[in-house]
Design a protein around this motif. Structure first.
Motif, PDB file in Angstrom:
ATOM      1  N   GLN A 360       0.815  -1.221   0.000  1.00  0.00           N
ATOM      2  CA  GLN A 360       0.000   0.000   0.000  1.00  0.00           C
ATOM      3  C   GLN A 360       0.847   1.270   0.000  1.00  0.00           C
ATOM      4  N   TYR A 361       2.152   1.142   0.307  1.00  0.00           N
ATOM      5  CA  TYR A 361       3.040   2.309   0.341  1.00  0.00           C
ATOM      6  C   TYR A 361       3.931   2.395  -0.902  1.00  0.00           C
ATOM      7  N   SER A 362       3.778   1.451  -1.805  1.00  0.00           N
ATOM      8  CA  SER A 362       4.627   1.395  -3.002  1.00  0.00           C
ATOM      9  C   SER A 362       3.776   1.732  -4.227  1.00  0.00           C
ATOM     10  N   ARG A 363       4.045   2.864  -4.853  1.00  0.00           N
ATOM     11  CA  ARG A 363       3.186   3.343  -5.928  1.00  0.00           C
ATOM     12  C   ARG A 363       3.913   3.527  -7.259  1.00  0.00           C
ATOM     13  N   TYR A 364       5.230   3.677  -7.235  1.00  0.00           N
ATOM     14  CA  TYR A 364       5.959   4.044  -8.436  1.00  0.00           C
ATOM     15  C   TYR A 364       7.188   3.167  -8.611  1.00  0.00           C
ATOM     16  N   VAL A 365       7.816   3.275  -9.775  1.00  0.00           N
ATOM     17  CA  VAL A 365       9.004   2.483 -10.108  1.00  0.00           C
ATOM     18  C   VAL A 365      10.209   3.413 -10.117  1.00  0.00           C
ATOM     19  N   ALA A 366      11.239   3.054  -9.389  1.00  0.00           N
ATOM     20  CA  ALA A 366      12.429   3.897  -9.265  1.00  0.00           C
ATOM     21  C   ALA A 366      13.643   3.217  -9.881  1.00  0.00           C
ATOM     22  N   SER A 367      14.572   4.008 -10.341  1.00  0.00           N
ATOM     23  CA  SER A 367      15.785   3.491 -10.985  1.00  0.00           C
ATOM     24  C   SER A 367      16.850   3.074  -9.998  1.00  0.00           C
ATOM     25  N   GLY A 368      16.779   3.613  -8.769  1.00  0.00           N
ATOM     26  CA  GLY A 368      17.941   3.516  -7.900  1.00  0.00           C
ATOM     27  C   GLY A 368      18.973   4.536  -8.350  1.00  0.00           C
ATOM     28  N   GLU A 369      19.998   4.720  -7.548  1.00  0.00           N
ATOM     29  CA  GLU A 369      20.993   5.764  -7.851  1.00  0.00           C
ATOM     30  C   GLU A 369      22.054   5.233  -8.819  1.00  0.00           C
ATOM     31  N   ILE A 370      22.303   6.009  -9.879  1.00  0.00           N
ATOM     32  CA  ILE A 370      23.258   5.634 -10.922  1.00  0.00           C
ATOM     33  C   ILE A 370      24.291   6.747 -11.043  1.00  0.00           C
ATOM     34  N   THR A 416      32.438  14.866  -3.236  1.00  0.00           N
ATOM     35  CA  THR A 416      33.876  14.581  -3.179  1.00  0.00           C
ATOM     36  C   THR A 416      34.473  14.103  -4.483  1.00  0.00           C
ATOM     37  N   GLU A 417      33.627  13.750  -5.480  1.00  0.00           N
ATOM     38  CA  GLU A 417      34.142  13.177  -6.717  1.00  0.00           C
ATOM     39  C   GLU A 417      33.478  13.852  -7.916  1.00  0.00           C
ATOM     40  N   PRO A 418      34.115  13.785  -9.108  1.00  0.00           N
ATOM     41  CA  PRO A 418      33.503  14.371 -10.304  1.00  0.00           C
ATOM     42  C   PRO A 418      32.396  13.483 -10.852  1.00  0.00           C
ATOM     43  N   LEU A 419      31.378  13.280 -10.036  1.00  0.00           N
ATOM     44  CA  LEU A 419      30.284  12.377 -10.382  1.00  0.00           C
ATOM     45  C   LEU A 419      28.957  13.111 -10.353  1.00  0.00           C
ATOM     46  N   LEU A 420      28.055  12.697 -11.211  1.00  0.00           N
ATOM     47  CA  LEU A 420      26.656  13.076 -11.116  1.00  0.00           C
ATOM     48  C   LEU A 420      25.857  11.826 -10.766  1.00  0.00           C
ATOM     49  N   ARG A 421      24.949  11.983  -9.821  1.00  0.00           N
ATOM     50  CA  ARG A 421      24.135  10.871  -9.353  1.00  0.00           C
ATOM     51  C   ARG A 421      22.713  11.052  -9.888  1.00  0.00           C
ATOM     52  N   LEU A 422      22.248  10.056 -10.627  1.00  0.00           N
ATOM     53  CA  LEU A 422      20.927  10.121 -11.252  1.00  0.00           C
ATOM     54  C   LEU A 422      19.932   9.240 -10.518  1.00  0.00           C
ATOM     55  N   ASN A 423      18.750   9.792 -10.238  1.00  0.00           N
ATOM     56  CA  ASN A 423      17.623   9.031  -9.730  1.00  0.00           C
ATOM     57  C   ASN A 423      16.398   9.369 -10.578  1.00  0.00           C
ATOM     58  N   VAL A 424      15.671   8.340 -10.999  1.00  0.00           N
ATOM     59  CA  VAL A 424      14.497   8.505 -11.852  1.00  0.00           C
ATOM     60  C   VAL A 424      13.331   7.763 -11.215  1.00  0.00           C
ATOM     61  N   GLU A 425      12.136   8.333 -11.336  1.00  0.00           N
ATOM     62  CA  GLU A 425      10.940   7.643 -10.863  1.00  0.00           C
ATOM     63  C   GLU A 425       9.800   7.912 -11.846  1.00  0.00           C
ATOM     64  N   ALA A 426       8.998   6.885 -12.087  1.00  0.00           N
ATOM     65  CA  ALA A 426       7.853   7.006 -12.987  1.00  0.00           C
ATOM     66  C   ALA A 426       6.776   6.026 -12.557  1.00  0.00           C
ATOM     67  N   ALA A 427       5.636   6.114 -13.236  1.00  0.00           N
ATOM     68  CA  ALA A 427       4.496   5.277 -12.856  1.00  0.00           C
ATOM     69  C   ALA A 427       4.680   3.819 -13.257  1.00  0.00           C
TER      70      ALA A 427
END
Length: 453
Positions: A360-370, A416-427
């Motif tokens: 009941q608390y899970s509504r969307y699909v997430a990518s996790g951090e990339i 601390t690093e030359p990184l970009l962290r991506l998180n995505v969520e959709a239905a």
């Protein structure tokens, strides 16, 4: 002078043992911390081979500046928050949390478990270390010993009463970390049939790394839950301030789902209260908080920001995607153990299995951090924002872009690093995957795949 930029992180001090951290350096940190807080310090350490010698050195540094040390021995990071809050003293724990065995570190807090980060003390400590510890000619402080672990357990059990839940079969993976020390104390006498995994304290982590955020480190727990027919599985990180959950089928429960579950419990106790969440927590969290009469409050990623907004909003609870859960009743500090107890209480007062309870608390699909390595994080973010010109954006933490159908993504730079962290969520998974791949292609300088739509 060693390169302190490699050691003094955004929220703690951490580095390689021997190469970057030794007892003399830790002693100096103890002295600098004593100068910063000007009060007694509750001190604990984890099970790493270097941790007890480092704790002794840190205590020597504190007492060299005339302040007392309350030495609490082995303990989890949230135990030091309890000590700092309960005794109203500063706190320090020697730990590198989930990092591999060759690392160690120091987490610090002020009286009342107030956070110490770059803007709230770490920068001052670094300057003191760089300028040299001033000579102190007064009377040295004293060291006393005080085991607070049972007081801490009793306090948690006052906050969440598990004595009347239905009996539960629980597998706990401590990853040879401090969970193996704290779980038997906290769970003793409760209606829980615990199957312990890797409870032997061993800072070399012989079975797997103590980082449950990495799915590879949950595999053993997932297998054991299915093997013994458990109701739930719990995984703690090295210093046991984070807890991850798997259901009766061994399926990991996303931390955002746990945030929503605990938020609803806290809102029953404190109707209308504020709940804090960060920019990459599922949008299900603010939706569910609002539906239950609460006030959602959004902040940047990181415990300093979480605790600051919790204080500003007088929030009853806050949660992050990384498995950190913060409670007003616990001095706004994070504690994996109290979060685990809330989940056990919810499951133990329900006739549903864990999978149905959390559905009941899970509504969307997430990518996790990339993570993506980029030459210039600022320029890359500007390019991405221009590409999505016309969409709703904000810059609370990196770049968040709201897309059609409620989908969104966030790109934020590493501290601390030359990184970009991506998180995505959709239905749905298809939409999430398409957005994820398109954004990654742009970030990594590759031509985006043409949309199938």
């Amino acid at each position: 002078m060693r390169d302190l930029s490699k050691l003094v992180k955004a929220y703690d001090i951490r580095g390689l043992v021997g190469d970057e951290m030794d007892t003399e350096f830790v002693r100096e940190v103890g002295a600098a911390f004593a100068l910063l807080v000007g009060t007694s310090v509750a001190l604990l350490h984890d099970m790493r081979p270097s941790s007890e010698p480092f704790a002794i050195a840190f205590a020597d540094g504190v007492t060299s500046q005339g302040h007392n040390v309350i030495f609490c021995g082995l303990g989890s990071t949230d135990l030091v928050y309890y000590a700092a809050g309960h005794l109203n003293v500063a706190g320090a724990v020697i730990t590198a949390s989930h990092n591999p065995a060759r690392y160690n570190g120091i987490k610090l807090c002020k009286p009342g478990a107030a956070p110490v980060g770059q803007d709230t003390g770490l920068a001052d400590i670094r300057r003191t270390l760089e300028n040299g510890i001033p000579e102190y000619r007064g009377t040295p402080g004293r060291i006393t010993r005080h085991d607070l672990s049972h007081d801490y357990a009793a306090y948690l059990r006052e906050l969440v009463n598990l004595s009347h839940i239905r009996p539960l079969r629980v597998v706990v993976d401590a990853a040879n970390g401090m969970g193996g020390h704290m779980v038997p104390i906290v769970f003793d006498g409760l209606p829980l049939e615990v199957t312990p995994m890797y409870f032997e304290l061993d800072g070399t982590f012989p079975n797997h790394e103590a980082n449950p955020l990495d799915p590879a480190n949950l595999v053993d727990l997932q297998h054991k839950v299915r093997e013994v027919g458990a109701d739930i599985g719990l995984a703690f990180d090295g210093d046991a301030d984070r807890c991850f959950v798997v259901d009766e089928n061994g399926v990991p429960v996303p931390p955002s789902v746990i945030v929503a579950l605990i938020a609803t419990r806290e809102l029953v106790k404190t109707p209308g209260a504020s709940i804090v969440y960060n920019v990459i927590t599922s949008r299900a969290v603010p939706e569910i908080v609002t539906e239950h009469g609460g006030t959602p409050a959004r902040t940047r990623v990181g415990h300093t920001y979480m605790k600051s907004l919790m204080a500003q909003e007088d929030a009853v609870f806050g949660g992050e995607h990384s498995g950190h859960y913060y409670f007003r009743d616990f001095w706004r500090a994070d504690t994996g153990m109290l979060a685990a107890m809330h989940v056990l209480a919810a499951l133990g007062t329900s006739d549903q299995p864990m999978s149905a309870l959390v559905a009941q608390y899970s509504r969307y699909v997430a990518s996790g951090e990339i993570n993506s390595e980029v030459a210039d994080t600022t320029a890359t973010l500007a390019t991405i924002e221009k590409h999505f010109e016309g969409a709703e954006t904000d810059h609370l933490d990196g770049l968040t872009v709201q897309l059609d159908g409620g989908a969104w993504f966030n790109l934020r730079p590493s501290n601390t690093e030359p990184l970009l962290r991506l998180n995505v969520e959709a239905a749905d998974a298809e939409t999430m995957t398409r957005i994820r791949d398109d954004v990654l292609a742009l970030v990594r300088g590759l031509p985006a795949e043409p949309s199938s739509e």
